[in-house]
Design an enzyme around this catalytic site. Structure first.
Site, PDB file in Angstrom:
ATOM      1  CD  GLU A  24     -49.668 -24.520  -5.250  1.00 61.27           C
ATOM      2  OE1 GLU A  24     -49.960 -23.082  -6.537  1.00 61.27           O
ATOM      3  OE2 GLU A  24     -49.358 -25.369  -5.580  1.00 61.27           O
ATOM      4  CG  ASP A  38     -41.569 -24.055   8.624  1.00 65.00           C
ATOM      5  OD1 ASP A  38     -42.402 -23.561   7.600  1.00 65.00           O
ATOM      6  OD2 ASP A  38     -41.773 -24.070   9.431  1.00 65.00           O
ATOM      7  CG  ASP A  85     -46.344 -33.164   3.635  1.00 64.40           C
ATOM      8  OD1 ASP A  85     -46.941 -34.004   2.547  1.00 64.40           O
ATOM      9  OD2 ASP A  85     -44.725 -33.034   4.039  1.00 64.40           O
ATOM     10  CG  ASP A 144     -56.295 -37.587  -0.513  1.00 62.03           C
ATOM     11  OD1 ASP A 144     -55.764 -36.901   0.385  1.00 62.03           O
ATOM     12  OD2 ASP A 144     -54.851 -38.651  -0.634  1.00 62.03           O
ATOM     13  CB  THR A 186     -51.453 -31.929  -7.567  1.00 61.45           C
ATOM     14  OG1 THR A 186     -52.200 -32.081  -6.727  1.00 61.45           O
ATOM     15  CG2 THR A 186     -51.799 -30.021  -7.512  1.00 61.45           C
ATOM     16  CE1 TYR A 243     -50.170 -36.762  -1.001  1.00 64.12           C
ATOM     17  CE2 TYR A 243     -52.304 -36.171  -1.955  1.00 64.12           C
ATOM     18  CZ  TYR A 243     -51.322 -37.479  -0.725  1.00 64.12           C
ATOM     19  OH  TYR A 243     -52.030 -37.631   0.304  1.00 64.12           O
ATOM     20  CD  GLU A 244     -56.993 -33.221  -8.313  1.00 64.51           C
ATOM     21  OE1 GLU A 244     -57.361 -32.597  -7.270  1.00 64.51           O
ATOM     22  OE2 GLU A 244     -56.798 -32.616  -9.277  1.00 64.51           O
TER      23      GLU A 244
HETATM   24  C1  LIG Z   1     -48.396 -34.350   0.566  1.00 64.20           C
HETATM   25  S1  LIG Z   1     -47.324 -32.785  -0.891  1.00 64.20           S
HETATM   26  C2  LIG Z   1     -48.441 -32.174  -1.917  1.00 64.20           C
HETATM   27  C3  LIG Z   1     -47.836 -31.717  -3.032  1.00 64.20           C
HETATM   28  C4  LIG Z   1     -48.636 -30.514  -4.508  1.00 64.20           C
HETATM   29  N1  LIG Z   1     -49.312 -29.751  -3.684  1.00 64.20           N
HETATM   30  C5  LIG Z   1     -49.252 -31.565  -5.088  1.00 64.20           C
HETATM   31  O1  LIG Z   1     -50.447 -31.413  -4.759  1.00 64.20           O
HETATM   32  O2  LIG Z   1     -49.151 -32.488  -5.358  1.00 64.20           O
HETATM   33  C6  LIG Z   1     -46.926 -31.530   0.360  1.00 64.20           C
HETATM   34  C7  LIG Z   1     -46.066 -30.602   0.000  1.00 64.20           C
HETATM   35  O3  LIG Z   1     -45.650 -29.657   1.526  1.00 64.20           O
HETATM   36  C8  LIG Z   1     -44.400 -29.556   1.195  1.00 64.20           C
HETATM   37  N2  LIG Z   1     -43.940 -28.779   2.964  1.00 64.20           N
HETATM   38  C9  LIG Z   1     -44.429 -29.775   3.886  1.00 64.20           C
HETATM   39  N3  LIG Z   1     -44.211 -28.635   5.319  1.00 64.20           N
HETATM   40  C10 LIG Z   1     -44.169 -27.424   4.866  1.00 64.20           C
HETATM   41  C11 LIG Z   1     -44.253 -26.201   5.078  1.00 64.20           C
HETATM   42  N4  LIG Z   1     -44.473 -26.369   6.251  1.00 64.20           N
HETATM   43  N5  LIG Z   1     -43.813 -25.159   4.092  1.00 64.20           N
HETATM   44  C12 LIG Z   1     -43.665 -25.239   2.744  1.00 64.20           C
HETATM   45  N6  LIG Z   1     -44.163 -26.305   2.059  1.00 64.20           N
HETATM   46  C13 LIG Z   1     -44.354 -27.232   3.217  1.00 64.20           C
HETATM   47  C14 LIG Z   1     -43.652 -30.867   0.760  1.00 64.20           C
HETATM   48  O4  LIG Z   1     -42.360 -30.213   1.347  1.00 64.20           O
HETATM   49  C15 LIG Z   1     -44.809 -31.607   0.384  1.00 64.20           C
HETATM   50  O5  LIG Z   1     -43.716 -31.315  -0.913  1.00 64.20           O
END
Ligand SMILES: C[S@@+](CC[C@H](N)C(=O)[O-])C[C@H]1O[C@@H](n2cnc3c(N)ncnc32)[C@H](O)[C@@H]1O
Length: 229
Positions: A60, A112, A134, A170, A208, A210-211
């Protein structure tokens, strides 16, 4: 121009509010044990990464607070999972949940995800979940989106034939962007045949953080599932 390797696909925040003492304690106690060390080559048998006798491996990416990952590792105790999240406060949430309810089928990585993908051997994963990445809604930032041809090549390399790539968002422009990118990629098929196949949440879906916010703000999630050919 390609960004430097160390910052290729991470554009987000690493730190939020100062961690509460209990969270900081959980991170100090659990993270060193759970975290994968990419300085070492991946073991020939990836199941040796896990204490539990596992069979199969899922990833994930960007698990946020880890709501889905913690839930899913509990539903499938015989499957190994790797979760990636560079945001310290998200990782702290997950490890706090793990102090209450540990999982011997889970390892994590806090940087990353492209680094982890490049570390994994070919055809080693049974699934990749990318939920609410994101969104980068402004067109000038679309190139920062995690879904792009280079990362789909990475997914194709590490997924076994028949394995699933699941993507939820979304943001309509990101959903269409991902459908287009996967349609153009020779290794992915989108198997949807009726609207329920993208409007209905995945089986056993816990939601989640964020959802919840997206739904509260009136946006409709889409749940895509692609199959690695
Ligand atoms: C909008 S949040 C959604 C988090 C979670 N999946 C949720 O639905 O609540 C996006 C997440 O992706 C992570 N993220 C962004 N770029 C990433 C990367 N290159 N590798 C791993 N995670 C990353 C961010 O730190 C952030 O926590």
């Amino acid at each position: 121009m390609r960004r430097t390797r160390s910052t290729e696909a991470f554009f987000g925040r690493r730190h939020g509010k100062t961690l509460r003492p209990a969270q900081a304690g959980a991170v100090a106690r659990l993270l060193p044990e759970l975290k994968l060390d990419l300085a070492q080559p991946a073991p020939a048998d990836l199941q040796t990464l896990f204490e539990a006798g596992t069979d199969g491996l899922r990833l994930e990416i960007g698990f946020g607070g880890g709501e889905h990952l913690h839930h899913e590792t509990g539903r499938f105790p015989r499957t190994g999972f790797i979760g990636v999240e560079p945001f310290v406060n998200g990782m702290a949430k997950l490890v706090s949940a793990l102090e209450q309810e540990p999982r011997s089928n889970l390892r994590v990585y806090d940087d990353d995800a492209t680094r982890l993908l490049d570390w994994l051997p070919p055809a080693s994963l049974d699934g990749i979940d990318l939920f609410y990445p994101d969104p980068w809604p402004k067109k000038k930032h679309w190139k920062r989106r995690f879904v792009n041809p280079a990362n789909l090549d990475r997914f194709a390399r590490v997924l076994k034939s028949g394995a699933l790539f699941r993507f939820a968002s979304d943001i309509d422009t990101y959903v269409n962007w991902t459908l287009t990118a996967c349609r153009r990629h020779e290794d992915f098929d989108w198997k949807a045949s009726s609207p329920g196949d993208w409007r209905d949440a995945y089986e056993g879906w816990p939601g989640t953080r964020y959802e919840k916010k997206a739904i509260r703000e009136g946006r409709q999630p889409a749940y895509l599932t692609f199959v690695r050919r």
